[in-house]
Design a protein around this motif. Structure first.
Motif, short mmCIF file in Angstrom:
data_model
loop_
_atom_site.label_atom_id
_atom_site.label_comp_id
_atom_site.label_asym_id
_atom_site.label_seq_id
_atom_site.Cartn_x
_atom_site.Cartn_y
_atom_site.Cartn_z
N VAL A 164 0.84 -1.20 0.00
CA VAL A 164 0.00 0.00 0.00
C VAL A 164 0.87 1.25 0.00
O VAL A 164 0.63 2.20 -0.75
N ALA A 165 1.90 1.25 0.85
CA ALA A 165 2.80 2.41 0.92
C ALA A 165 3.53 2.63 -0.41
O ALA A 165 3.71 3.77 -0.86
N GLU A 166 3.94 1.54 -1.05
CA GLU A 166 4.61 1.66 -2.35
C GLU A 166 3.71 2.34 -3.37
O GLU A 166 4.14 3.24 -4.11
N VAL A 167 2.45 1.91 -3.42
CA VAL A 167 1.51 2.47 -4.40
C VAL A 167 1.22 3.94 -4.10
O VAL A 167 1.18 4.78 -5.00
N SER A 191 -0.18 -2.17 9.97
CA SER A 191 0.87 -2.44 9.00
C SER A 191 1.09 -1.25 8.07
O SER A 191 2.22 -0.86 7.79
N VAL A 192 -0.01 -0.66 7.57
CA VAL A 192 0.09 0.51 6.71
C VAL A 192 0.76 1.66 7.47
O VAL A 192 1.67 2.33 6.94
N ALA A 193 0.35 1.88 8.72
CA ALA A 193 0.92 2.97 9.51
C ALA A 193 2.42 2.77 9.71
O ALA A 193 3.21 3.73 9.62
N VAL A 240 -6.91 5.70 3.55
CA VAL A 240 -6.79 4.25 3.42
C VAL A 240 -7.81 3.61 4.35
O VAL A 240 -7.72 3.74 5.58
N CYS A 241 -8.81 2.92 3.80
CA CYS A 241 -9.83 2.23 4.60
C CYS A 241 -9.43 0.76 4.75
O CYS A 241 -9.27 0.06 3.75
N THR A 242 -9.28 0.31 5.98
CA THR A 242 -8.85 -1.06 6.22
C THR A 242 -9.90 -1.91 6.92
O THR A 242 -9.69 -3.10 7.12
#
Length: 389
Positions: A164-167, A191-193, A240-242
């Motif tokens: 997600v961070a890469e994108v 994980s995203v954070a 980002v909705c998780t």
């Protein structure tokens, strides 16, 4: 002896997101009722953002397989082929591969092991498991850790959050100093954070009902009130909705398009963002990310042969343990035969002999005891294997 069957069922990656969202978002209590009514004696429900699978045990005489599959996954005719059903060794292999990260869209991703552990612990806590399922999931967790240790460090540390961070970095040019709003603070949200922090992102807004779980230090800002969310989104470069809910978290009646950031990532199932609200925005849903994960998955070419051999060895090891479980009744019967036979022989000796003759007569009768035990044991073993066939 009633013969137990271990099974695994779910839907594979060919099922489109719109159908996953519609047919798989059943309340948990409905799943539990269906499983019990169709003959499942124990089960574990494994739910993640990309899969819904059931692992269970049944007695073959009472199992209504077709009824179970039809009620769990009521899909239209053309999509029935997306439902898989595996038994015994194949079901064990499936779970071990999932624990190893080999069945994930992003091969080798690390978070599935924690999700698998929580699914088993929840089922165990609620009394839905049995000895066989407990052993199966404990072995799966051990296999997952073993596989992770065997991989190169850079492979083992890969996660869906890092993708997600890469994108986001590709779409925004850079994450440094950029504000991002994360909705949901589960495994994926954390994980995203974590990857945003490693890429020096600016303020990280976190919308969650459980504020005490969110870090209090900068750059985190916790939000619990939906009324504040509109203002926060207007300040963010991406959202980002998780985690999903029964209805869209962002719908036209709640927000207008202008209040949303330019980049929207919706990883929830059911989807959190109404596509009608995101016109003119860059909206990436779960299916988009699953496809990206498959394209960018880490090369396992050098590892695949080793990993498949490791999984095969562990499956066979578990099957040997399972055969031991099935042999438990016969082992108890044999032990009872030993006890009864020795008591019978001892009683006969004591009744017919005086003390001086007992030792000599006991030695003389040992061959008789051995032959009688052998016959009883052989009969028990023969019955066991006839029932197994």
């Amino acid at each position: 002896m009633k013969k137990a069957l271990l099974f695994a069922t779910g839907v594979d990656e060919r099922l489109p997101l719109v159908l996953r969202e519609r047919y798989l978002a059943l309340p948990e209590r409905e799943f539990l009722g269906i499983l019990r009514e169709t003959g499942c004696s124990a089960f574990v429900l494994l739910e993640t953002c990309q899969r819904l699978e059931v692992y269970g045990t049944v007695e073959e005489e009472s199992f209504r397989r077709e009824d179970l599959l039809q009620r769990l996954f009521p899909l239209p005719g053309p999509y029935r082929t997306c439902v898989f059903y595996l038994e015994n060794a194949d079901a064990v292999r499936r779970l071990f591969r999932i624990a190893a990260g080999l069945e994930s869209a992003l091969r080798g991703e690390v978070h599935i092991l924690g999700q698998l552990k929580r699914a088993w612990e929840k089922a165990h806590r609620n009394g839905h498991t049995n000895k066989l399922l407990n052993a199966l999931f404990q072995d799966a967790l051990r296999v997952g850790k073993k596989v992770r240790r065997s991989l190169r460090r850079e492979q083992a540390l890969r996660s869906f959050g890092s993708l997600v961070a890469e994108v986001l970095e590709e779409l925004l040019g850079s994450l440094e100093g950029k504000s991002v709003c994360i909705l949901g603070w589960g495994t994926l949200g954390r994980s995203v954070a974590g990857t945003l922090l490693s890429r020096k992102a600016g303020t990280i807004f976190v919308f969650s009902r459980h504020l005490h779980h969110i870090p209090q230090e900068k750059p985190f800002v916790a939000i619990a009130e939906k009324s504040v969310l509109k203002e926060v989104l207007a300040q963010s470069h991406a959202a980002v909705c998780t985690s999903g809910s029964a209805r869209h978290l962002f719908a036209p009646e709640d927000l207008d398009e202008a209040a949303l950031p330019q980049v929207l990532v919706d990883l929830a199932l059911p989807r959190a963002i109404d596509p009608a609200l995101a016109q003119g925005k860059k909206l990436l849903d779960l299916e988009t990310f699953l496809n990206l994960a498959r394209e960018r998955t880490l090369p396992f070419a050098q590892e695949s042969e080793h990993l498949e051999a490791l999984i095969a060895e562990e499956v066979e090891r578990f099957l040997r343990k399972w055969r031991g479980f099935r042999a438990d009744p016969i082992i108890r019967n044999i032990a009872r035969c030993f006890e009864e036979t020795f008591l019978e022989a001892g009683g006969a000796i004591i009744q017919t002999c005086n003390r001086d003759e007992q030792e000599l007569l006991l030695l003389k009768h040992m061959e008789w005891v051995r032959r009688k035990l052998f016959c009883k044991t052989a009969e028990q073993v023969r019955r066991f294997f006839e029932e197994e066939r």
